[in-house]
Design an enzyme around this catalytic site. Structure first.
Site, PDB file in Angstrom:
ATOM      1  CG  ASP A  79       7.915   4.594  -3.326  1.00  0.00           C
ATOM      2  OD1 ASP A  79       7.653   5.131  -4.432  1.00  0.00           O
ATOM      3  OD2 ASP A  79       7.456   4.886  -2.297  1.00  0.00           O
ATOM      4  CD  GLU A 144       2.136   6.930  -4.383  1.00  0.00           C
ATOM      5  OE1 GLU A 144       0.926   7.452  -4.636  1.00  0.00           O
ATOM      6  OE2 GLU A 144       2.380   5.820  -4.287  1.00  0.00           O
TER       7      GLU A 144
HETATM    8  N1  BES Z   1      -0.690   3.837  -7.755  1.00  0.00           N
HETATM    9  C1  BES Z   1      -1.532   4.163  -6.296  1.00  0.00           C
HETATM   10  C2  BES Z   1      -2.626   4.972  -6.270  1.00  0.00           C
HETATM   11  C3  BES Z   1      -3.973   4.560  -7.219  1.00  0.00           C
HETATM   12  C4  BES Z   1      -4.367   3.490  -6.430  1.00  0.00           C
HETATM   13  C5  BES Z   1      -4.271   5.091  -8.002  1.00  0.00           C
HETATM   14  C6  BES Z   1      -5.642   2.921  -7.061  1.00  0.00           C
HETATM   15  C7  BES Z   1      -5.602   4.605  -8.886  1.00  0.00           C
HETATM   16  C8  BES Z   1      -6.046   3.367  -8.295  1.00  0.00           C
HETATM   17  C9  BES Z   1      -0.250   4.631  -5.371  1.00  0.00           C
HETATM   18  O1  BES Z   1       1.035   4.110  -5.641  1.00  0.00           O
HETATM   19  C10 BES Z   1      -0.679   4.587  -4.027  1.00  0.00           C
HETATM   20  O2  BES Z   1      -0.912   3.267  -3.737  1.00  0.00           O
HETATM   21  N2  BES Z   1      -0.766   5.426  -3.285  1.00  0.00           N
HETATM   22  C11 BES Z   1      -0.929   5.309  -1.818  1.00  0.00           C
HETATM   23  C12 BES Z   1      -0.800   6.797  -1.173  1.00  0.00           C
HETATM   24  C13 BES Z   1      -0.571   6.871   0.278  1.00  0.00           C
HETATM   25  C14 BES Z   1       0.359   5.701   0.781  1.00  0.00           C
HETATM   26  C15 BES Z   1      -0.070   8.218   0.529  1.00  0.00           C
HETATM   27  C16 BES Z   1      -2.539   5.117  -1.696  1.00  0.00           C
HETATM   28  O3  BES Z   1      -3.371   5.470  -2.277  1.00  0.00           O
HETATM   29  O4  BES Z   1      -2.771   4.198  -0.398  1.00  0.00           O
HETATM   30 MN    MN Z   2       1.307   3.819  -7.509  1.00  0.00          MN
HETATM   31 MN    MN Z   3       0.898   2.027  -4.418  1.00  0.00          MN
END
Ligand code: BES
Ligand code: MN
Ligand code: MN
Length: 449
Positions: A79, A144
């Protein structure tokens, strides 16, 4: 492998607008899951399943069983985030376009491009008999980015899926160009809406201005009270729960190249950094909680002018959490703080939308050495241990089987995750395929069976 052919394949995946948070794209999420299932079938995986729940499905695939060899579980998500503001994209978000060695599309790096590297790495280690040198399982979720529970609930109910020898999470990036990373921590998240009502209906701001309580004003004062100008969040107990980074982490962070002015100019793109001055910028993004306002709704925001006192207003907010701060508890503290700060004349309600707990990851398991060797062979450098300010809610569940969880990936700091013109550097994709391929072959020889 033929790079043009690989790009053409990845482009099919990227062209599917699988925006998990928008109900209108639910079918697109299913199409993205279907695309993956087709790939796994084409690669000869004997087990390819859709794990259904209350939301977008999880794709599960297993390689042919190789007795006596270790099992690696690969995690990613199909997603993507919404694309607004659409007019800032140089090329449309779901029409992948290469410019200057970079592939631009929503999901290019977060996370479809990275899922693709795992898939192609797996393909690259298949023998003539179609068998890999070890057991590889894939778990690719579709919620996610929207805080869905399908994968989480499934792993809770079926913990045997995480009873493996190592887990690779390819959803992260290099610390800097040429500097691959593994992550010792992720922040958690507590996402909420704050609703305020002060009147039964909107009123004329002339007839009643000066006496009628304004819901928008009440809301913005409340939001301002929740965080001081210094950057301190005014939620009782919040900072007491913070577990500070270890000495070893602090020392490692001091040794990282970090130029605050470049960071401000190239990545943050603002005029100044904000936040608690007594902590370094890295510490503020990796090891301290945050409170952010994502959007405010209410009153009149259309063209022209309307003189009105709004009766209601709403804000979307979230807190990033650091080790030892559980999102359910923090949600209760936030609710309490909002109720305590709100004036008596306002009805306030806090709706908790979703959350995820923070993560600490021990990176001393021998699997990390195997990954280091793979990066060294391909990119010329071993990984540096860092933390991420972002969150991946399922990681605590991936850790429950006791296997080392390798949080890593091939992104670069300026990829613009969640922003307009998200990109992945094409060479990083090819390197990623090689790195994960080498990880598979070496872990097959060296990993615990
Ligand atoms: N891949 C990211 C997480 C991430 C961001 C890892 C920056 C390393 C550096 C992931 O897809 C993400 O964006 N997660 C969301 C989760 C939330 C919506 C529950 C986030 O961090 O906002
Ligand atoms: Mn991600
Ligand atoms: Mn993300």
């Amino acid at each position: 492998m033929d790079h043009d052919k690989l790009l053409a394949e990845l482009n099919q995946f990227l062209a599917i607008p699988s925006i998990s948070t928008l109900p209108a794209h639910a079918q697109d999420c299913r199409r993205a899951a279907g695309w993956l299932m087709e790939q796994f079938r084409a690669l000869g995986c004997p087990v390819v399943e859709l794990l259904e729940g209350d939301g977008h499905p999880v794709v599960w695939a297993e390689s042919p069983r190789i007795e006596g060899k270790p099992t690696v579980l690969c995690y990613g998500h199909y997603d993507v985030q919404p694309v607004d503001p659409l007019d800032e994209w140089v090329s449309p978000p779901f029409e992948p376009t290469v410019r200057d060695g970079k592939l631009y599309a929503r999901g290019a790096v977060d996370d479809k491009g990275q899922v693709f590297t795992l898939l192609k790495a797996y393909q690259s280690v298949l023998g003539k008999d179609g068998k890999p040198p070890l057991n590889v399982h894939f778990i690719i979720e579709g919620e996610e980015e929207c805080g869905g529970r399908v994968i989480f609930d499934r792993l809770r109910a079926e913990p045997e899926r995480t009873a493996v020898d190592a887990v690779i999470v390819a959803d992260m990036g290099y610390y800097a160009p040429g500097m691959p990373a593994v992550y010792t921590g992720l922040r958690g998240l507590c996402y909420a809406e704050i609703h305020v009502r002060t009147l039964q209906r909107d009123l004329h701001s002339g007839s009643y201005g000066g006496v009628a309580p304004n819901a928008m004003e009440t809301l913005v004062r409340l939001l301002a009270d929740l965080k001081s100008r210094s950057g301190k969040i005014n939620i009782p107990k919040l900072y007491k729960a913070v577990e500070p980074p270890t000495k070893a982490e602090r020392k490692a962070w001091k040794g990282l190249p970090f130029d605050e002015r470049e960071f401000l100019k190239d990545e943050v793109t603002g005029k100044a950094l904000v936040g608690l001055k007594q902590y370094s910028a890295l510490e503020r993004t990796w090891a301290l909680p945050t409170f952010e306002i994502h959007g405010i709704r209410g009153g009149f925001t259309g063209e022209g002018a309307k003189t009105v006192i709004p009766a209601q207003a709403m804000a979307k907010v979230s807190l990033r959490l650091v080790p030892n701060q559980e999102y359910e508890k923090v949600g209760k503290w936030l609710t309490r703080a909002v109720k305590d700060l709100a004036p008596k004349y306002a009805e306030v309600e806090v709706k908790l939308l979703h959350g995820g707990n923070p993560v600490l990851c021990d990176v001393s398991h021998p699997a990390f050495t195997v990954l280091d060797e793979a990066f060294e062979a391909v990119a010329g450098a071993r990984t540096v241990p860092v933390r991420a300010g972002g969150s991946i809610p399922v990681v605590p569940e991936l850790q429950r089987g006791g296997a080392p969880v390798l949080l890593t990936g091939i992104g670069l700091p300026d990829d613009g995750l969640h922003s307009p013109n998200e990109k992945v550097t094409v060479q990083q994709l090819w390197d990623g395929i090689e790195v994960f391929g080498k990880f598979f072959t070496r872990f097959a020889e060296r990993g615990a069976a």
